[in-house]
Design an enzyme around this catalytic site. Structure first.
Site, PDB file in Angstrom:
ATOM      1  N   ASP A  59     -16.738 -28.243  -0.874  1.00  0.00           N
ATOM      2  CA  ASP A  59     -15.322 -28.314  -1.268  1.00  0.00           C
ATOM      3  C   ASP A  59     -14.435 -27.471  -0.356  1.00  0.00           C
ATOM      4  O   ASP A  59     -13.327 -27.865  -0.002  1.00  0.00           O
ATOM      5  CB  ASP A  59     -15.167 -27.828  -2.711  1.00  0.00           C
ATOM      6  CG  ASP A  59     -15.986 -28.664  -3.672  1.00  0.00           C
ATOM      7  OD1 ASP A  59     -16.176 -29.855  -3.395  1.00  0.00           O
ATOM      8  OD2 ASP A  59     -16.440 -28.112  -4.684  1.00  0.00           O
ATOM      9  N   HIS A 111     -18.235 -29.299 -13.190  1.00  0.00           N
ATOM     10  CA  HIS A 111     -17.654 -29.097 -11.853  1.00  0.00           C
ATOM     11  C   HIS A 111     -17.261 -30.452 -11.246  1.00  0.00           C
ATOM     12  O   HIS A 111     -16.131 -30.636 -10.777  1.00  0.00           O
ATOM     13  CB  HIS A 111     -18.691 -28.373 -10.976  1.00  0.00           C
ATOM     14  CG  HIS A 111     -18.296 -28.220  -9.542  1.00  0.00           C
ATOM     15  ND1 HIS A 111     -17.959 -26.995  -9.004  1.00  0.00           N
ATOM     16  CD2 HIS A 111     -18.197 -29.106  -8.529  1.00  0.00           C
ATOM     17  CE1 HIS A 111     -17.669 -27.162  -7.716  1.00  0.00           C
ATOM     18  NE2 HIS A 111     -17.811 -28.424  -7.403  1.00  0.00           N
ATOM     19  N   GLU A 112     -18.203 -31.404 -11.282  1.00  0.00           N
ATOM     20  CA  GLU A 112     -17.934 -32.721 -10.691  1.00  0.00           C
ATOM     21  C   GLU A 112     -16.867 -33.473 -11.476  1.00  0.00           C
ATOM     22  O   GLU A 112     -16.022 -34.161 -10.890  1.00  0.00           O
ATOM     23  CB  GLU A 112     -19.216 -33.555 -10.620  1.00  0.00           C
ATOM     24  CG  GLU A 112     -20.268 -33.010  -9.652  1.00  0.00           C
ATOM     25  CD  GLU A 112     -19.750 -32.860  -8.233  1.00  0.00           C
ATOM     26  OE1 GLU A 112     -18.915 -33.688  -7.804  1.00  0.00           O
ATOM     27  OE2 GLU A 112     -20.150 -31.902  -7.553  1.00  0.00           O
ATOM     28  N   HIS A 118     -13.439 -32.511 -10.330  1.00  0.00           N
ATOM     29  CA  HIS A 118     -13.028 -33.261  -9.125  1.00  0.00           C
ATOM     30  C   HIS A 118     -12.563 -34.664  -9.513  1.00  0.00           C
ATOM     31  O   HIS A 118     -11.508 -35.133  -9.085  1.00  0.00           O
ATOM     32  CB  HIS A 118     -14.229 -33.454  -8.182  1.00  0.00           C
ATOM     33  CG  HIS A 118     -14.661 -32.232  -7.442  1.00  0.00           C
ATOM     34  ND1 HIS A 118     -13.808 -31.483  -6.687  1.00  0.00           N
ATOM     35  CD2 HIS A 118     -15.888 -31.661  -7.297  1.00  0.00           C
ATOM     36  CE1 HIS A 118     -14.491 -30.483  -6.122  1.00  0.00           C
ATOM     37  NE2 HIS A 118     -15.759 -30.558  -6.477  1.00  0.00           N
TER      38      HIS A 118
HETATM   39 ZN   LIG Z   1     -17.372 -29.524  -5.729  1.00  0.00          ZN
END
Ligand SMILES: [Zn+2]
Length: 301
Positions: free
Chosen positions: A154, A53-54, A57
């Protein structure tokens, strides 16, 4: 703590993450649980999903010109430390949405694999069920939770980027932060009846929203300001301060990146601006403070 590198990005585990390791080991050893090894394996899988997930980003951020210092795993989730973030609403939207999309992507992949083997994903069981099912549900929850319109989640950033179509950055930030606080309060209220964990996260989101709002407004106010724009022309004081080892900055020093750190380190709460080692002005802490004072929420200008 142990460090891994993925695509040139350092991934660090925060020391407090050990609390979670202990909790998982202890919780899984209970009768009827998955056992310590099973519990820790599940924690490792969760951590990997959070890192993906990170990374999503971070990779989008790098593509849009930012530098990624590191990704840190905390007990409440991961944090990407980004620098030189692009500031257009379009970039913020793309960087923020990438994380939840990655989580949904993992969930979809897991669901597809389960479907291939004719397995049903119901009932939802994040504790004892097969690991593939848990991966699907965990990532669905992470994706959906992060899309809640609340800073610093987010969804809060997505919301602000959308609000910037109608408002300037400062107002969009204020509106998004206010909505974030309302969502956080709702989380706490629901949490009291449902799950205390939600109360804890609500508190985290509430203060996160306030911190994000304050930090953004400081950044907006100080953007592009140089030392020479904010200094006072007081040569006598400058000479005096120099005798007391006050830090020195150039007239072109960036206020946010250079002057404020120097002020924070200065024992006399002031810095001297020098040009060719000649003192030409003074910046006191209060000179910067009045620039960044966050006024009431209904400020119009
Ligand atoms: Zn996030």
């Amino acid at each position: 703590m142990p460090i891994v590198r993925v695509a040139g990005i350092e991934i660090r585990i925060h020391a407090t993450f050990l609390i979670l390791v202990a909790l998982f080991a202890f919780g899984s050893s209970a009768r009827g649980g998955p056992g310590v090894v099973g519990g820790l394996l599940w924690l490792a899988v969760i951590a990997a999903c959070v890192v993906v997930h990170e990374l999503a980003h971070s990779i989008v951020a790098i593509h849009r010109g930012a530098t990624v210092r590191e990704i840190v795993l905390l007990p409440i989730g991961g944090v990407s430390k980004l620098e030189n973030l692009p500031e257009t609403p379009r970039d913020e939207f793309a960087i923020a949405i990438a994380g939840p999309l990655a989580s949904f992507g993992i969930a979809a992949l897991g669901a597809a694999i389960a479907g291939l083997f004719g397995q049903s994903l119901l009932p939802v069981d994040l504790y004892g069920g097969p690991i593939l099912h848990k991966v699907v549900w965990f990532n669905l929850i992470v994706g959906a939770f992060n899309l809640l319109p609340a800073f610093p989640l987010d969804g809060g950033r997505v919301l602000r980027s959308l609000l910037e179509r109608r408002f300037d950055l400062e107002r969009a930030t204020r509106h998004a932060a206010r909505i974030g606080r309302i969502v956080a309060l709702a989380m706490m209220a629901i949490g009291i009846f449902a799950d205390w964990w939600l109360v804890f996260i609500g508190v985290f989101v509430y203060f996160g929203a306030a911190a994000e709002e304050a930090a953004t407004i400081v950044h907006i106010r100080l953007k592009g300001l140089r030392a020479k724009d904010v200094m006072l022309l007081n040569h006598v004081t400058a000479a005096e301060l120099l005798e007391h080892d006050a830090p020195v900055v150039a007239p072109t020093a960036d206020v946010e990146r250079e002057v404020i750190p120097a002020l924070t380190a200065s024992p006399s709460h002031a810095v001297v601006v020098t040009e060719s080692s000649r003192p030409i002005g003074v910046i006191r802490e209060e000179d910067v403070e009045h620039l960044i004072k966050v006024d009431g929420p209904e400020r119009t200008s």
